[in-house]
Motif scaffolding. Sequence first.
Motif: not given
Length: 240
Positions: A153-157
């Motif tokens: 999980v990429n929380r930024s994108t």
Amino acid sequence: MKICLLIIALIVSINSFSVAQTSLCGYVYDNKQNHIPFATVRLLQQDSTYIQGCTTDSIGKYTFANISKGNYLVSFSCIGYDSETIAATVNNDTILNAILTENTKQLGEVTVYAEPIIRLDNKLIIRPSQQQTKHSSTGYDLLYNLMIPGIDVNRSTGDVSTFNGSVTLYINGVKSTYLEVKNLRPRDVEKIEYIARPLPANMPAITQPLITLQNKKHREAMSLSMPNRQLDIQKGIITQ
């Protein structure tokens, strides 16, 4: 003559490469010899550098195909179990099984499980703990803190992916946007369903892995408006 020698050299090189490639596979079990599906398996170099990863299937099997012969570390992990790392020497096709110990805390006569999780043949059902919810500000934070096996999980994108590709996100059975997941309040999430392999009979239009976040308020609203009916998120139908 030079051309012939070059062709021979290429053939020898290709054959050597083919011989050097092999596979590593095996099963992941618990202490009772039950298969563990959805376990995360990572192939590492001896210095712990990541090479590739996969998740076990419904019968707990994993496979790394076309890998080079040599010495590796193989890391096994799954929600609710202690992680295990095993050194492996791969010469020919190699079988390496692993046993994971259930992560429990004994409090007198009461057993408290580390993660509230239900494993089915093709999906995981996870109920977030208070700690996971407390340390999450967005829906993506919650997905990250759950540490679902094989999920990145990429929380930024807002990119959510597996070892094999992207994951489609749903909220209450409806395909969601980046902002909808970001603005979702973690404390409102009752459970998360991760379907690694959607069943064609139930969801013929969906081939990618998917995650559904079930909202508590949505369930309450459904109960008030249709007290004698039940929403089947996986099949997308309402049953009596």
